[in-house]
Design a protein around this motif. Structure first.
Motif, PDB file in Angstrom:
ATOM      1  N   ARG A 235       0.808  -1.217   0.000  1.00 49.46           N
ATOM      2  CA  ARG A 235       0.000   0.000   0.000  1.00 49.46           C
ATOM      3  C   ARG A 235       0.844   1.272   0.000  1.00 49.46           C
ATOM      4  N   ASP A 236       2.122   1.157   0.328  1.00 49.98           N
ATOM      5  CA  ASP A 236       2.926   2.378   0.338  1.00 49.98           C
ATOM      6  C   ASP A 236       2.985   2.966  -1.072  1.00 49.98           C
ATOM      7  N   GLU A 237       2.807   4.246  -1.152  1.00 53.07           N
ATOM      8  CA  GLU A 237       2.781   5.027  -2.394  1.00 53.07           C
ATOM      9  C   GLU A 237       1.489   4.869  -3.177  1.00 53.07           C
ATOM     10  N   LEU A 238       0.594   3.960  -2.772  1.00 51.56           N
ATOM     11  CA  LEU A 238      -0.644   3.779  -3.517  1.00 51.56           C
ATOM     12  C   LEU A 238      -1.538   5.013  -3.402  1.00 51.56           C
ATOM     13  N   GLY A 239      -1.575   5.613  -2.221  1.00 50.51           N
ATOM     14  CA  GLY A 239      -2.367   6.828  -2.063  1.00 50.51           C
ATOM     15  C   GLY A 239      -1.923   7.911  -3.020  1.00 50.51           C
ATOM     16  N   ALA A 240      -0.615   8.068  -3.173  1.00 50.41           N
ATOM     17  CA  ALA A 240      -0.093   9.078  -4.099  1.00 50.41           C
ATOM     18  C   ALA A 240      -0.454   8.738  -5.542  1.00 50.41           C
ATOM     19  N   ILE A 241      -0.425   7.458  -5.887  1.00 49.09           N
ATOM     20  CA  ILE A 241      -0.804   7.049  -7.235  1.00 49.09           C
ATOM     21  C   ILE A 241      -2.266   7.376  -7.500  1.00 49.09           C
ATOM     22  N   LEU A 242      -3.135   7.104  -6.526  1.00 45.02           N
ATOM     23  CA  LEU A 242      -4.552   7.391  -6.699  1.00 45.02           C
ATOM     24  C   LEU A 242      -4.799   8.888  -6.849  1.00 45.02           C
TER      25      LEU A 242
END
Length: 272
Positions: A235-242
């Motif tokens: 999940r790390d960096e997934l928020g930024a991708i979204l």
């Protein structure tokens, strides 16, 4: 302003994205099988068998009546799909191979895990299996004899050659060449993908971005946690991708009634 959806509206988006909102409009054709796998991102494999294997049911629920051989032919002889770990063991479009190659290399280089200890104790089995396939062509577990003292049972009591085949497949040394009565037959990766070179792998940020996009398109709507679980990605960096998807117009951030965290809708899912 963030749009708020009811739970029913979120459900409709998800069902439509997965191709389950409407009955088939026409009899299925062979091309529809591959199109469905692209639509859902991955077709999970389950060995449970009562009426038919799970992958065939998943396709039937979206296509209606179809010829199950069409799925088999995508793997062999057409080579338009491959099998690997995604959400679990899955059938994936061959175009996704570069996105999973780094996972294979991580598996091969791992220093922890049951397979690492097993490899150190049984290097001769791995060498034997590779040499036999190199000399004889595609082989399955049944082509290798079990030791006289072997006790068969569940996966934890697989015979040594079967363990070796699974390890070599997970590490990307072997690929599943075809299935015969649902039993895997393995061949060398370089014989199935002779033009592949590891320099073709995408960067790690690009790999995560592409898998996130495939997963969100397949789900239609998802939270960050749900999205990560689709391909079992960190999940790390997934928020930024979204948030990047939102910024470039590929997705919308929404609130869903009674959900404690935001969700994201693939922009094309609004029209599905």
């Amino acid at each position: 302003m963030t749009q708020t959806l009811s739970l029913a509206e979120a459900q409709r988006i998800a069902v439509a994205a997965q191709g389950l909102a409407h009955p088939p409009l026409a009899p299925a054709a062979a091309a529809d099988v591959l199109a469905t796998i692209h639509r859902i991102g991955c077709l999970q494999i389950d060995t449970i068998h009562v009426v038919a294997r799970s992958p065939y049911f998943v396709l039937w629920s979206r296509l209606g009546a179809y010829d199950p051989r069409w799925l088999d032919q995508l793997l062999y002889p057409r080579r338009q799909v491959f099998e690997y770990w995604a959400h679990a063991a899955s059938i994936l479009p061959i175009e996704y191979w570069p996105l999973f190659r780094s996972a294979m290399l991580r598996y091969a280089r791992a220093e922890q895990g049951w397979w690492t200890a097993w490899q150190r104790e049984h290097p001769h089995v791995l060498d034997h299996v590779l040499n036999e396939i190199r000399a004889r062509g595609a082989l399955g577990a049944a082509d290798f004899a079990a030791p006289p003292d072997h006790r068969s049972g569940g996966w934890w009591e697989w015979k040594p050659a079967k363990r070796a085949l699974d390890i070599l497949w997970s590490a990307g040394e072997l690929m599943i060449e075809r299935r015969v009565n649902f039993h895997r037959r393995y061949d060398l990766r370089e014989r199935i993908l002779p033009d592949w070179d590891d320099s073709q792998m995408p960067s790690e940020p690009e790999r995560r971005r592409r898998l996130a996009g495939i997963a969100l398109r397949a789900l239609g709507i998802a939270t960050e946690r749900q999205l990560a679980d689709y391909f079992r990605q960190p999940r790390d960096e997934l928020g930024a991708i979204l948030e990047e998807f939102v910024a470039n117009g590929r997705a919308d951030r929404v609130a869903v009634a009674n959900w404690s965290v935001p969700a994201y809708v693939w922009r094309e899912a609004w029209q599905a």
